[in-house]
Design a protein around this motif. Structure first.
Motif, PDB file in Angstrom:
ATOM      1  N   GLN A   1       0.819  -1.213   0.000  1.00  0.00           N
ATOM      2  CA  GLN A   1       0.000   0.000   0.000  1.00  0.00           C
ATOM      3  C   GLN A   1       0.855   1.267   0.000  1.00  0.00           C
ATOM      4  O   GLN A   1       0.401   2.338  -0.383  1.00  0.00           O
ATOM      5  CB  GLN A   1      -0.923   0.027   1.221  1.00  0.00           C
ATOM      6  N   GLU A   2       2.108   1.129   0.479  1.00  0.00           N
ATOM      7  CA  GLU A   2       2.989   2.296   0.503  1.00  0.00           C
ATOM      8  C   GLU A   2       3.258   2.816  -0.913  1.00  0.00           C
ATOM      9  O   GLU A   2       3.493   4.013  -1.100  1.00  0.00           O
ATOM     10  CB  GLU A   2       4.313   1.958   1.189  1.00  0.00           C
ATOM     11  N   ILE A   3       3.244   1.914  -1.881  1.00  0.00           N
ATOM     12  CA  ILE A   3       3.458   2.351  -3.267  1.00  0.00           C
ATOM     13  C   ILE A   3       2.302   3.236  -3.705  1.00  0.00           C
ATOM     14  O   ILE A   3       2.490   4.322  -4.269  1.00  0.00           O
ATOM     15  CB  ILE A   3       3.601   1.131  -4.197  1.00  0.00           C
ATOM     16  N   ASN A   4       1.090   2.790  -3.392  1.00  0.00           N
ATOM     17  CA  ASN A   4      -0.087   3.595  -3.744  1.00  0.00           C
ATOM     18  C   ASN A   4      -0.058   4.927  -3.020  1.00  0.00           C
ATOM     19  O   ASN A   4      -0.330   5.980  -3.610  1.00  0.00           O
ATOM     20  CB  ASN A   4      -1.361   2.837  -3.389  1.00  0.00           C
ATOM     21  N   ALA A   5       0.287   4.849  -1.733  1.00  0.00           N
ATOM     22  CA  ALA A   5       0.304   6.081  -0.942  1.00  0.00           C
ATOM     23  C   ALA A   5       1.356   7.045  -1.478  1.00  0.00           C
ATOM     24  O   ALA A   5       1.133   8.262  -1.541  1.00  0.00           O
ATOM     25  CB  ALA A   5       0.581   5.752   0.520  1.00  0.00           C
ATOM     26  N   ALA A   6       2.493   6.493  -1.911  1.00  0.00           N
ATOM     27  CA  ALA A   6       3.559   7.348  -2.434  1.00  0.00           C
ATOM     28  C   ALA A   6       3.112   8.016  -3.734  1.00  0.00           C
ATOM     29  O   ALA A   6       3.389   9.197  -3.966  1.00  0.00           O
ATOM     30  CB  ALA A   6       4.817   6.528  -2.661  1.00  0.00           C
TER      31      ALA A   6
ATOM     32  N   LEU B   1      13.844  -0.643  -4.525  1.00  0.00           N
ATOM     33  CA  LEU B   1      12.968  -0.989  -3.397  1.00  0.00           C
ATOM     34  C   LEU B   1      11.595  -1.407  -3.903  1.00  0.00           C
ATOM     35  O   LEU B   1      11.010  -2.398  -3.444  1.00  0.00           O
ATOM     36  CB  LEU B   1      12.824   0.219  -2.467  1.00  0.00           C
ATOM     37  N   ALA B   2      11.097  -0.633  -4.875  1.00  0.00           N
ATOM     38  CA  ALA B   2       9.759  -0.914  -5.384  1.00  0.00           C
ATOM     39  C   ALA B   2       9.715  -2.270  -6.076  1.00  0.00           C
ATOM     40  O   ALA B   2       8.739  -3.023  -5.914  1.00  0.00           O
ATOM     41  CB  ALA B   2       9.333   0.197  -6.332  1.00  0.00           C
ATOM     42  N   TYR B   3      10.756  -2.591  -6.793  1.00  0.00           N
ATOM     43  CA  TYR B   3      10.770  -3.909  -7.473  1.00  0.00           C
ATOM     44  C   TYR B   3      10.879  -5.045  -6.465  1.00  0.00           C
ATOM     45  O   TYR B   3      10.283  -6.102  -6.630  1.00  0.00           O
ATOM     46  CB  TYR B   3      11.900  -3.956  -8.506  1.00  0.00           C
ATOM     47  N   LYS B   4      11.654  -4.824  -5.428  1.00  0.00           N
ATOM     48  CA  LYS B   4      11.717  -5.845  -4.368  1.00  0.00           C
ATOM     49  C   LYS B   4      10.338  -6.057  -3.766  1.00  0.00           C
ATOM     50  O   LYS B   4       9.876  -7.187  -3.572  1.00  0.00           O
ATOM     51  CB  LYS B   4      12.657  -5.361  -3.249  1.00  0.00           C
ATOM     52  N   LEU B   5       9.716  -4.936  -3.459  1.00  0.00           N
ATOM     53  CA  LEU B   5       8.391  -5.003  -2.855  1.00  0.00           C
ATOM     54  C   LEU B   5       7.396  -5.653  -3.805  1.00  0.00           C
ATOM     55  O   LEU B   5       6.572  -6.477  -3.405  1.00  0.00           O
ATOM     56  CB  LEU B   5       7.956  -3.584  -2.477  1.00  0.00           C
ATOM     57  N   LEU B   6       7.519  -5.321  -5.087  1.00  0.00           N
ATOM     58  CA  LEU B   6       6.621  -5.897  -6.086  1.00  0.00           C
ATOM     59  C   LEU B   6       6.806  -7.409  -6.162  1.00  0.00           C
ATOM     60  O   LEU B   6       5.826  -8.164  -6.242  1.00  0.00           O
ATOM     61  CB  LEU B   6       6.906  -5.255  -7.454  1.00  0.00           C
ATOM     62  N   ALA B   7       8.072  -7.837  -6.114  1.00  0.00           N
ATOM     63  CA  ALA B   7       8.340  -9.282  -6.187  1.00  0.00           C
ATOM     64  C   ALA B   7       7.693  -9.996  -5.007  1.00  0.00           C
ATOM     65  O   ALA B   7       7.040 -11.046  -5.171  1.00  0.00           O
ATOM     66  CB  ALA B   7       9.853  -9.520  -6.199  1.00  0.00           C
ATOM     67  N   GLU B   8       7.846  -9.425  -3.828  1.00  0.00           N
ATOM     68  CA  GLU B   8       7.252 -10.059  -2.649  1.00  0.00           C
ATOM     69  C   GLU B   8       5.724 -10.019  -2.731  1.00  0.00           C
ATOM     70  O   GLU B   8       5.057 -10.971  -2.330  1.00  0.00           O
ATOM     71  CB  GLU B   8       7.721  -9.356  -1.369  1.00  0.00           C
TER      72      GLU B   8
ATOM     73  N   ALA C   1       9.462  -9.250   6.013  1.00  0.00           N
ATOM     74  CA  ALA C   1      10.495  -8.329   6.510  1.00  0.00           C
ATOM     75  C   ALA C   1      11.028  -7.456   5.378  1.00  0.00           C
ATOM     76  O   ALA C   1      11.151  -6.234   5.514  1.00  0.00           O
ATOM     77  CB  ALA C   1      11.617  -9.119   7.162  1.00  0.00           C
ATOM     78  N   ILE C   2      11.314  -8.118   4.233  1.00  0.00           N
ATOM     79  CA  ILE C   2      11.824  -7.347   3.087  1.00  0.00           C
ATOM     80  C   ILE C   2      10.786  -6.347   2.614  1.00  0.00           C
ATOM     81  O   ILE C   2      11.073  -5.185   2.361  1.00  0.00           O
ATOM     82  CB  ILE C   2      12.207  -8.318   1.948  1.00  0.00           C
ATOM     83  N   ALA C   3       9.534  -6.836   2.525  1.00  0.00           N
ATOM     84  CA  ALA C   3       8.466  -5.966   2.022  1.00  0.00           C
ATOM     85  C   ALA C   3       8.263  -4.767   2.943  1.00  0.00           C
ATOM     86  O   ALA C   3       8.131  -3.626   2.488  1.00  0.00           O
ATOM     87  CB  ALA C   3       7.174  -6.767   1.899  1.00  0.00           C
ATOM     88  N   GLU C   4       8.260  -5.031   4.244  1.00  0.00           N
ATOM     89  CA  GLU C   4       8.016  -3.933   5.186  1.00  0.00           C
ATOM     90  C   GLU C   4       9.156  -2.926   5.163  1.00  0.00           C
ATOM     91  O   GLU C   4       8.928  -1.712   5.221  1.00  0.00           O
ATOM     92  CB  GLU C   4       7.829  -4.494   6.593  1.00  0.00           C
ATOM     93  N   GLN C   5      10.354  -3.451   5.050  1.00  0.00           N
ATOM     94  CA  GLN C   5      11.500  -2.528   5.012  1.00  0.00           C
ATOM     95  C   GLN C   5      11.437  -1.667   3.743  1.00  0.00           C
ATOM     96  O   GLN C   5      11.630  -0.445   3.788  1.00  0.00           O
ATOM     97  CB  GLN C   5      12.809  -3.317   5.061  1.00  0.00           C
ATOM     98  N   ALA C   6      11.140  -2.329   2.622  1.00  0.00           N
ATOM     99  CA  ALA C   6      11.054  -1.583   1.371  1.00  0.00           C
ATOM    100  C   ALA C   6       9.931  -0.550   1.441  1.00  0.00           C
ATOM    101  O   ALA C   6      10.084   0.600   1.020  1.00  0.00           O
ATOM    102  CB  ALA C   6      10.821  -2.544   0.212  1.00  0.00           C
TER     103      ALA C   6
END
Lengths: 420, 799
Positions: free
Chosen positions: B704-709, B740-747, B761-766
């Motif tokens: 959701q952080e991607i949308n919020a950003a 970061l966004a691609y990492k988050l997208l992968a997860e 953990a990875i997703a939250e950090q990203a």
């Protein structure tokens, strides 16, 4: 910049602001304090490692498990500025390394030397380094460090014990004790070739080698032939067992050559097997026998049987790097290699495997007129579920020499003395 | 708790000693302000706070347990220390009640936006702050080895104290400035020490050998460097100049703070008053004065026995005077004697017909002179009494002074011995007065002859002191009018003569003085007492009626400024001092007639008059009305209840949070949404959205952080955009988030489209980093509007 440095930077900003708003003396003092603190420590850290060099060397880069390895570190300080403290961080892969030190009050234009002694507790190859030099200011605001790459490595051989005796099955030829001695007489047993020397008989020239090398080569003969000794070491991961192991006490960093506790093998069938193989190889090499090695652990090691100290070195190197992480059983290895062994050769099988495979392998060797000796590392004493007693009994009924090694047994006795 | 967690503690004696010096330096700086008495308690509180912090930090307790222990220890130590300021020899139950009462009084004053006279509130505040500061410092050191948590609160406290304790430039200021430098030296040493401890822990973990000399070498060098730094900074020759623009900017920025400070400044009124907080109404001398209109401001509340013997009238005496001259009363007693509750051993005369009652007095403001019934035989406070001794070493007490100021809300107890002598007993009292009584209490000023004549005229028909005194009392009540204020007596006329013959109007001071003077003129020893009349109680109406009366052991008498009073006391051999009431605004004293003794002729039996219910109009005036204040404001119950409700809500919130953790309850928004639905209401859209996001798995929540950003950066995604589209859009807007966004997208893909959960953990950090970066860009865009292209772009395009 560390958190502390950032906080002081913020405090500096706040103090400046408070000073210009209030004109209070205390804020001006604090402004100077934070300013001097930042600047002073930044300068301190700036020069902390400047002109500092490190050298490290050792007398030898080959040693054996249980021995003490000694390394010398020399820190040179160029320039007149003294250094408050310097951390030398030895990041080598050698277990129990004692090379890391903290040195304080280093004067300018000074060399500081110390020796690091490490008891070698693990066989293998280890890099000596890299080494990190670290220093900084006393408040931890600006830590600095520098990495020096590693240049040397240390090879640690397995533990070697002197065996007073070991089974040596009879060869194919009858006679007394074999005289492992070269002779000018022509015997049926060719021992090797050498360069032709004036006076050598023409019928002793080995023409095939002469043709290959382009110069005259002369055959050498032995009085009595001696079959080679082949050591087969079981490297199948599933066959091995180990008990939880508490590392022996390390040598203190301020070790001054005092007596240290005798090294004990870890309670692992792998270590006992490797050490047994090394000790047996040493035993036969000392008796002028050609010794070969075959094992399949993390990699396949086939060392053709040769004599001499160089061969022992090669075997020890192989054993130093051996890891029982293979998937090939000893039976398979024997099946694959036995056909290449000269008849009458002594084959020492070293294994913690107590399945019927060992009987089959032994039987296969016997059928090929080889002379097997089986060293059973009793897995039950190393935490395995099955003991080696029944297998040992079965092998003895086949007329095969068997040595059984249990956890904690001294190898020189277990390998020398038959339980019968 | 894992053992390894316990091992990771940072106890170090040297650090603890440095901290101790630091907190004591702050405490000494506070004590040096002399803002009020008893600031020395900050030493003890800081000391024990530090010990508690060090111990709790070293312990295995969790944070919540540490907070609870700290609260309990701190509450105990602060109460102990502040209770100790009340002086020695007071029972702890009384101390606690006194503290509670003072605090309530101060809180009420504060809530009414009145200046708080009692320094208790400020003292408690200092105690709490010092406890928290010291405890936190100790805890931060042993638990986290965090020097900044340890030294910053203390440094802030030091600066605040230094700022508000203004001293003009001079030697004293310079000394204090250098004293403050001690704290900074200690702080820097502590920072260096904890830094070394962390290094040492790292060396131990990484098996880096270091000799014992390392500690000494680094410590010595640090000490030298620190002292050099501070000396250099403190001795720097430059002096600061105020920058007017900065000052103006600060004036604007700090306006809310100044408003807040003005609001809370009342809390520290007592500090500014420093030692002058005690303003006793009465002192060792008193002018008759002109009177003034007094208020209904409460002076004290007295818990007294509800059923005293008949004829006993409660008066709360401050002083008794024996010498009068030209309109001024004073005491000639010069002896003082101290007494403590454990050893209240004044030798009082053994009078007859006495009744001893226990009185609990709670003043509303600070007191130095204690109000007591006459005679006090025991006081629960250490006191200094102003006395005279007769030849038998018996003590005559003129006044009782508390050794330590009794602040408003405190409570003290007095055992008072009151006369229950009947009319008959007093009539038959011996008229052979002791010499010392005659010497002390028959002293007369230069009276006019007509005053003497009047006294003799009034008393002529009577042959005993009681009747004479009663006759004068009655004459005064019958012939003199009461007025709260009067004209000043003519300067060339004796005030009492003027009062009795010319003006015939006055207030209690004149009534009482006239009676004392006339009694002395006819040879009856009398004295003037001042203090307060009984006051009012809710039970008064029933008390005066003849109907049903609730049986209670005690009544609470509320004494207000308007009850300030003066009355005469007449000495009867064998019976001691007996009060009379000539002031017409007060009810007459109705003594029982008593059994006849030896058929003594009673020429007149005074008829006890019913005690009228005191009214504002009937209340007496006081002699020193200079501290009169406006009528008391009502207690702000809505505010108090509001604060109480807020505290309860916060406590419930904390408890709910803890319960949620323990019982694995759903997040708060989900519970709130369910609550709405349970009672048949539709939850608000914002709450629904909040609950929806809260219910998402961690990876999706991070996504959701991607949308919020995107929303933050002015490119809100549309519903048709795929996650990859959104990531691409974000990458084009904020390239530094690409990885970061691609990492988050992968997860997110793993979590959404495979049976696996993805790495939370990875997703939250990203997600966290994306949020930070997008906020940073958002601020940058606001600060530099032209720097970025914010025109809308199609989001579905592939970058």
């Amino acid at each position: 910049m560390t958190v502390s440095a950032r906080i002081i930077l913020v405090l500096l900003g706040l103090s400046v602001f408070a000073m210009v708003v209030t004109g209070s003396v205390i804020y001006s003092r604090l402004t100077y304090l934070w300013l001097f603190l930042l600047l002073g420590n930044w300068l301190w850290s700036l020069v902390a490692l400047r002109g500092v060099t490190l050298e490290r060397d050792a007398n030898t880069y080959r040693s054996q498990v249980g021995h003490v390895f000694e390394e010398r570190f020399v820190i040179n300080i160029a320039g007149r500025l003294p250094r408050l403290w310097l951390e030398v961080r030895d990041e080598s892969s050698l277990p129990g390394t004692q090379g890391s030190r903290v040195l304080t009050m280093l004067s300018g234009n000074q060399s500081r030397t110390y020796r690091a002694v490490t008891r070698l507790t693990q066989r293998g190859s280890f890099r000596l380094g890299p080494t990190t030099l670290a220093s900084g200011d006393p408040f931890g605001l600006f830590p600095v460090s520098r990495l020096s790459a590693s240049e040397n490595s240390l090879l640690v051989y397995p533990l070697l014990v002197d065996l007073p005796a070991f089974p040596s099955p009879a060869g194919l030829l009858t006679g007394g004790e074999a005289l492992r001695r070269r002779t000018h007489q022509v015997t049926p047993n060719a021992a090797g070739i050498r360069d032709y020397e004036p006076g050598d008989s023409l019928n002793r020239i080995h023409w095939a080698s002469t043709a290959r090398r382009g110069r005259l080569m002369t055959k050498e003969f032995e009085l009595d032939p001696l079959a080679p000794v082949w050591i087969f070491l079981d490297g199948e991961h599933a066959a091995h067992a180990r008990l939880p192991y508490a590392q022996q006490a390390e040598i203190p960093a301020n070790y001054l050559g005092r007596q240290v506790e005798k090294y004990r093998l870890p309670p692992s069938t792998e270590e006992y097997a490797v050490s047994a193989a090394a000790s047996i190889a040493q035993y036969f090499i000392r008796r002028k026998r050609a010794v070969g090695l075959a094992c399949r652990g993390d990699a396949l090691y086939i060392l053709a049987a040769e004599m001499g100290g160089r061969q022992l070195g090669k075997i020890l190197e192989a054993l130093a790097l051996f890891r029982a992480e293979g998937g090939l059983s000893l039976l398979a290895l024997v099946m694959a290699q036995a056909r290449h062994l000269p008849r009458g050769s002594t084959v020492v099988l070293i294994t913690p495997d107590v399945t019927n495979d060992i009987v089959i392998a032994t039987d296969h060797l016997l059928r090929r007129s080889l002379r097997p000796v089986v060293i059973l590392i009793d897995p039950h004493t190393f935490g395995g579920r099955v003991g080696a007693d029944s297998l040992a009994a079965a092998l003895r009924t086949m007329g095969v020499a068997v040595r059984r090694v249990a956890c904690g047994d001294p190898l020189e006795i277990s390998l020398s003395v038959s339980e019968n | 708790m894992a053992r390894s967690e316990y091992v990771l503690r940072w106890w170090d004696l040297r650090a603890a000693l440095l901290l101790l010096v630091g907190v004591l330096a702050i405490a000494s700086r506070l004590a040096a302000t002399r803002w009020t008495e008893h600031l020395q308690i900050s030493y003890t509180i800081a000391f024990f706070g530090l010990l508690a912090g060090l111990a709790l930090g070293q312990s295995r307790f969790r944070t919540v347990a540490v907070a609870i222990y700290s609260l309990v220890f701190g509450g105990f130590v602060i109460t102990w220390q502040i209770g100790g300021t009340l002086g020695s020899g007071i029972e702890w139950a009384e101390r606690l009640m006194s503290l509670l009462g003072r605090m309530l009084t101060a809180v009420v004053q504060f809530s009414r936006q009145q200046p708080v006279q009692d320094p208790l509130l400020a003292l408690i505040l200092f105690g709490i702050l010092f406890w928290l500061m010291a405890e936190q410092a100790g805890y931060a050191v042993t638990r986290h080895a965090d020097p900044w948590q340890a030294v910053l609160p203390g440094g802030l406290a030091l600066l605040v104290i230094h700022t508000y304790d203004y001293r003009p430039p001079g030697p004293q200021f310079t000394t204090l400035l250098w004293a403050a430098s001690i704290y900074f030296v200690v702080s820097l040493l502590l920072i260096a020490r904890l830094n070394y401890l962390k290094f040492r822990r790292g060396w131990e973990l990484n098996r880096v050998y270091f000799s014992p000399e390392v500690d000494t070498d680094i410590s010595q060098a640090t000490l030298i460097a620190t002292i050099a730094l501070v000396v250099l900074a403190w001795a720097a020759p430059l002096t600061p100049n105020v920058l007017p623009p900065a000052r103006d900017l600060w004036a604007i920025a700090s306006r809310p703070w100044n408003d807040f400070r003005a609001r809370f400044g009342n809390m520290f009124t007592s500090l500014r008053a420093t030692f002058g907080v005690v303003e006793d109404t009465y002192s060792a001398q008193m002018n008759l004065g002109r009177g003034s209109v007094l208020s209904d401001e409460i002076v004290m509340v007295v818990e007294a026995p509800s059923q005293p013997p008949q004829g006993v009238r409660y008066y709360w005496r401050a002083w008794s005077y024996d010498s009068y001259d030209s309109g001024r009363w004073r005491t000639s007693f010069t002896l003082t004697e101290t007494a403590s509750p454990d050893g209240f051993d004044f030798q009082l005369p053994d009078y007859r017909a006495r009744w001893t009652g226990v009185f609990t007095i709670t003043p509303a403001g600070p007191l130095g002179t204690l109000y007591t019934p006459n005679n006090p035989v025991w006081v629960s406070r250490p006191v200094t009494a102003v006395i005279a001794r007769d030849p038998d070493e018996n003590v005559d007490i003129a006044s009782v002074q508390s050794a330590v100021t009794v602040f408003g809300g405190e409570t003290y107890r007095v055992n008072g011995s009151l006369s229950t002598a009947t009319v008959t007993e007093l009539r038959n009292a011996d008229d052979d007065y002791p010499e010392w009584i005659e010497a002390t209490y028959l002293q007369l000023p230069a009276l006019t002859q007509r005053t003497r004549d009047l006294a003799f005229e009034i008393t002529a028909p009577y042959d005993n002191a009681y009747d004479k005194a009663e006759a004068i009392t009655r004459w005064l009540r019958d012939n003199i009018s009461y007025a709260e204020t009067i004209e000043a007596p003519p300067p060339n006329q004796e005030p009492i003569d003027w009062f009795l013959f010319d003006s015939r109007v006055g207030f209690c001071n004149y009534y009482a003085t006239a009676e004392v003077i006339m009694l002395r003129a006819v040879g009856i020893p009398a004295r003037m007492s001042v203090g307060y009349a009984r006051g009012t109680t809710d039970d008064d109406t029933e008390q005066v009626g003849s109907g049903f009366r609730e049986v209670r052991d005690t009544f609470n008498y509320t004494v207000v400024q308007r009850d300030a009073h003066a009355w005469p006391e007449v000495y009867f051999p064998g019976y001691g001092w007996v009060e009379f009431e000539p002031t017409v605004s007060q009810a007459p004293i109705a003594r029982p007639l008593g059994a006849p003794v030896n058929n003594t002729a009673t020429t007149e039996t005074p008829t006890p008059a019913p005690t009228p219910a005191p009214t504002a109009a009937a209340a007496d005036d006081g002699p020193l009305p200079d501290s009169a204040q406006a009528a008391a404001a009502p207690v702000p119950w809505p505010l108090i209840i509001g604060i109480g409700v807020a505290v309860v809500l916060v406590a419930l919130g904390v408890a709910g949070w803890k319960m949620r953790e323990r019982f694995n309850l759903p997040p708060l928004p989900i519970m709130m949404e369910r609550g709405f639905r349970r009672i048949g209401l539709t939850p608000p859209a914002a709450l629904r959205e909040w609950a929806r996001v809260a219910a998402l798995p961690p990876v999706e929540k991070a996504y959701q952080e991607i949308n919020a950003a995107l929303v933050r950066l002015g490119q809100p995604p549309s519903a048709a955009d795929t996650p990859a589209d959104r990531v691409n859009a974000l990458r084009s807007l904020l390239p530094e988030t690409a990885t970061l966004a691609y990492k988050l997208l992968a997860e997110y893909h793993i979590a959404a489209y495979s049976p696996k959960d993805g790495n939370a953990a990875i997703a939250e950090q990203a997600g966290r980093l994306i949020r930070n970066l997008s906020w940073r860009r958002y601020v940058d865009m606001r600060v530099n509007p032209g720097k970025y292209d914010v025109s809308p772009r199609p989001i579905g395009w592939r970058a």
